[in-house]
Design a protein around this motif. Structure first.
Motif, PDB file in Angstrom:
ATOM      1  N   ALA A 275      52.976  17.849 111.510  1.00 36.98           N
ATOM      2  CA  ALA A 275      51.719  17.931 110.743  1.00 36.98           C
ATOM      3  C   ALA A 275      51.923  17.350 109.340  1.00 36.98           C
ATOM      4  CB  ALA A 275      51.252  19.380 110.665  1.00 36.98           C
ATOM      5  N   ILE A 314      46.507   8.795 123.712  1.00 29.48           N
ATOM      6  CA  ILE A 314      47.899   9.271 123.825  1.00 29.48           C
ATOM      7  C   ILE A 314      47.985  10.786 123.988  1.00 29.48           C
ATOM      8  CG2 ILE A 314      48.831   7.312 122.510  1.00 29.48           C
ATOM      9  CD1 ILE A 314      49.354   9.397 120.222  1.00 29.48           C
ATOM     10  N   PHE A 323      58.292  10.195 124.004  1.00 26.02           N
ATOM     11  CA  PHE A 323      57.033   9.620 123.554  1.00 26.02           C
ATOM     12  C   PHE A 323      56.914   9.793 122.049  1.00 26.02           C
ATOM     13  CE2 PHE A 323      52.727   9.728 122.108  1.00 26.02           C
ATOM     14  CZ  PHE A 323      52.305   8.496 122.565  1.00 26.02           C
ATOM     15  N   GLY A 331      61.336   9.069 114.369  1.00 24.32           N
ATOM     16  CA  GLY A 331      60.986   9.888 115.527  1.00 24.32           C
ATOM     17  C   GLY A 331      61.766   9.505 116.770  1.00 24.32           C
ATOM     18  N   LEU A 334      61.240  13.566 121.054  1.00 27.12           N
ATOM     19  CA  LEU A 334      61.742  14.663 121.895  1.00 27.12           C
ATOM     20  C   LEU A 334      61.255  16.037 121.428  1.00 27.12           C
ATOM     21  CD1 LEU A 334      65.408  13.644 122.683  1.00 27.12           C
ATOM     22  CD2 LEU A 334      63.581  14.077 124.300  1.00 27.12           C
TER      23      LEU A 334
HETATM   24  P1  ADP Z   1      58.453  12.557 117.187  1.00 29.34           P
HETATM   25  O1  ADP Z   1      58.048  13.441 116.046  1.00 29.34           O
HETATM   26  O2  ADP Z   1      59.907  12.227 117.207  1.00 29.34           O
HETATM   27  O3  ADP Z   1      57.580  11.335 117.318  1.00 29.34           O
HETATM   28  P2  ADP Z   1      57.321  14.587 118.893  1.00 29.34           P
HETATM   29  O4  ADP Z   1      57.544  14.851 120.343  1.00 29.34           O
HETATM   30  O5  ADP Z   1      57.503  15.718 117.961  1.00 29.34           O
HETATM   31  O6  ADP Z   1      58.267  13.372 118.544  1.00 29.34           O
HETATM   32  O7  ADP Z   1      55.851  14.006 118.696  1.00 29.34           O
HETATM   33  C1  ADP Z   1      55.381  12.995 119.567  1.00 29.34           C
HETATM   34  C2  ADP Z   1      54.183  12.293 118.976  1.00 29.34           C
HETATM   35  O8  ADP Z   1      53.056  13.170 118.907  1.00 29.34           O
HETATM   36  C3  ADP Z   1      54.339  11.781 117.555  1.00 29.34           C
HETATM   37  O9  ADP Z   1      55.043  10.557 117.489  1.00 29.34           O
HETATM   38  C4  ADP Z   1      52.880  11.634 117.128  1.00 29.34           C
HETATM   39  O10 ADP Z   1      52.338  10.421 117.600  1.00 29.34           O
HETATM   40  C5  ADP Z   1      52.175  12.736 117.895  1.00 29.34           C
HETATM   41  N1  ADP Z   1      51.873  13.894 117.029  1.00 29.34           N
HETATM   42  C6  ADP Z   1      52.557  15.043 116.969  1.00 29.34           C
HETATM   43  N2  ADP Z   1      51.989  15.874 116.061  1.00 29.34           N
HETATM   44  C7  ADP Z   1      50.911  15.239 115.554  1.00 29.34           C
HETATM   45  C8  ADP Z   1      49.895  15.585 114.576  1.00 29.34           C
HETATM   46  N3  ADP Z   1      49.903  16.765 113.952  1.00 29.34           N
HETATM   47  N4  ADP Z   1      48.928  14.650 114.316  1.00 29.34           N
HETATM   48  C9  ADP Z   1      48.912  13.460 114.965  1.00 29.34           C
HETATM   49  N5  ADP Z   1      49.827  13.076 115.896  1.00 29.34           N
HETATM   50  C10 ADP Z   1      50.817  13.951 116.181  1.00 29.34           C
END
Ligand code: ADP
Length: 522
Positions: A275, A314, A323, A331, A334
């Motif tokens: 976030a 997505i 992803f 990122g 995971l």
């Molecule tokens: P990472 O943080 O390594 O990308 P995560 O599995 O934690 O891996 O998150 C995957 C994806 O989810 C992020 O790359 C992002 O695109 C999306 N995402 C996660 N939390 C949010 C959020 N609060 N707002 C928008 N997109 C988000």
């Protein structure tokens, strides 16, 4: 006549060869299509028809992007588009949301006599199993690395806790003592600032210990509100420095659940960090809102931000391994996948949704697990109880500050106190004098508290009932097992006046307390 016969036989041979080739192609698990320059399907094998669930006559002549993905134009990643430019074989590996499979898609050009691409053989190989196995292996590796890091943090935290808590005990105890004294107002304010500052350090060290403790039970009764509070406190600096406004609506009567606290902290940390990152470039006031509530037979936590939200295309893939929409350095993709595993393992659910005109919300739901244990009597405030009559108390602690603090505290309460930093000297004193209570540090360089406790049995077994342990090191498995087996009350450094006096009272009044390890410095 002969030539006619020869040509018939050649034709038969050719027909047979074509039919054999068709059999070979149809026997492949791969999906094979012949695509013309305008992306029309000229031919398709059995594998392709099975995937599409259609008859050959319906598919031939249709655009491949329409037949495969119901799209109106060629897919952006299509390797055939690339082949038309390079005139070479091109390949790509990707997840196909329509068929929920990972495919390796290869386009091999069919060239005319001028070397121009006329069409291509497009083959699609289902590599879902391979990708999932690789992802699983990588995730296991990642978890192992994380585990190793936590063990390392745990070791550092244990050492640090001990080193920090010893001097902190003196600061807290003396400032509390001063606050209870009749001192000038301006000095009172200074003492309060010292006490508040020291208390904050206690909180930080305590959280580090909670996060890094390796010997804690895998699952324990836990209050989700507490875990959220601790996690927010761990990100307090980043939240403040990024100008994020945090609002919490935490249900006061939230039931507890059985949880692995470290793992739930990991899930919440990941969501909160995501976030923070999502709101990073926002120009409006950044807002993080956390709500907990009981919904039917579940505990629900919702974590919302007012960042850009999650693009609809997505949202279904967020929890997939690897992803990520972040670049390589920030990122791994995971975090949410591991979070999903943790929440599922807790019998719960995790999902993401977009809020209208706002950012993303992550919702975690956990089952309520009914609590049956008895209430811990040490949690009941009894600070105002009457002090027992004057007692003779021996303090054994290698830290002179702690000896001085305990001496002052207990003397103020009307007891007769003697202190020593040497356990050997303490054994001598015990054989010469009758004490009503022994305050014993568990970690001392010459002889640890456990050995000391064994030795006092030789002087008088009854003495063992008069011990209260004082330690900055309950993190150690050995100490925890010792306290559990013996049932000796224990006050964790840095302790507060009330907590210490409560335990002293219990022993002096001869109450059977059970193992009490208390961390509070109230
Ligand atoms: P990472 O943080 O390594 O990308 P995560 O599995 O934690 O891996 O998150 C995957 C994806 O989810 C992020 O790359 C992002 O695109 C999306 N995402 C996660 N939390 C949010 C959020 N609060 N707002 C928008 N997109 C988000």
């Amino acid at each position: 006549m002969r030539t006619e016969q020869a040509s018939i036989s050649e034709k038969r041979d050719l027909n047979q060869e074509a039919s054999e080739l068709r059999d070979i192609i149809d026997s492949q698990d791969d999906i094979i299509l012949i695509i013309t320059r305008d992306y029309s399907i000229e031919n398709v094998n059995k594998g392709g028809l099975t995937l599409l669930g259609r008859d050959k006559e319906d598919v031939i002549g249709e655009k491949c992007y329409q037949a495969l993905h119901a799209e109106v134009e060629p897919c952006q990643y299509c390797p055939f588009t690339q082949t038309m430019k390079t005139k070479k074989t091109e390949a790509v590996e990707r997840y196909d949301a329509t068929f929920e499979k990972h495919f390796r898609i290869k386009s091999t050009p069919i060239l005319n006599e001028h070397g121009d691409v006329m069409k291509c053989v497009l083959s699609m190989r289902d590599v879902t199993e391979k990708v999932n196995t690789e992802a699983k292996l990588k995730r296991m590796q990642q978890e192992l690395n994380l585990d190793r890091r936590l063990v390392a943090i745990g070791q550092v935290a244990a050492g640090m806790t001990h080193e920090i808590n010893n001097p902190l005990t003196g600061v807290i105890a003396f400032s509390q003592m001063l606050m209870q004294m009749d001192i000038p107002e301006n000095m009172k304010e200074a003492v309060e600032v010292i006490y508040d500052g020291a208390s904050r350090v206690v909180g930080i060290v305590d959280r580090l210990r909670t996060f890094a403790r390796r010997d804690r039970p895998a699952k324990e009764y836990a209050d989700l509100n507490d875990i959220i509070g601790n996690t927010l406190a761990m990100r307090a600096y980043e939240i403040r420095s990024n100008g994020i406004e945090v609002t919490t609506h935490l249900a006061t009567d939230l039931p507890e659940t059985m949880a692995n606290v470290g793992q739930l902290q990991q899930v919440l940390l990941n969501i909160i960090i995501n976030a923070e990152q999502a709101m990073e470039t926002s120009f409006k006031q950044k807002k993080l809102t956390i709500t907990t509530e009981q919904v039917a037979d579940k505990i629900r936590a919702s974590i919302s931000d007012n960042g850009p939200g999650i693009p609809e295309e997505i949202i279904d893939r967020l929890f997939d391994p690897f992803f990520t929409t972040k670049d390589n350095n920030s990122g791994m993709g995971l975090g949410l996948n591991i979070s999903y595993g943790i929440i599922t393992e807790h019998g719960g659910e995790i999902r993401a949704q977009n809020e209208p005109d706002s950012g993303a919300t992550f919702i975690i739901e956990l089952p309520i697990v009914a609590e049956t244990r008895e209430r811990n009597p040490s949690n009941i405030a009894d600070a105002e109880q009457e002090e027992p009559a004057e007692a003779r108390i021996l303090v054994v602690d290698d830290e002179p500050h702690i000896c001085r603090a305990l001496d002052r505290l207990l003397t103020e309460k009307g007891h007769q106190v003697e202190t020593t930093s040497s356990p050997f000297k303490a054994l001598e004193m015990l054989s010469e004098t009758k004490y009503d209570l022994i305050l014993l540090d568990l970690r001392m360089p010459d002889m640890n508290g456990i050995e000391f406790y064994d030795r006092i049995r030789a002087i008088s077994p009854a003495l063992q009932q008069k011990v209260v342990c004082v330690t900055g090191d309950v993190v150690s498995t050995q100490n925890e097992a010792f306290l559990h087996e013996t049932g000796i009350p224990c006050v964790a450094k840095p302790f507060g006046v009330n907590e210490l006096m409560r335990q002293v009272r219990h022993v002096l009044e001869g109450e059977k307390n059970g193992t009490q390890v208390t961390y509070s410095h109230s």
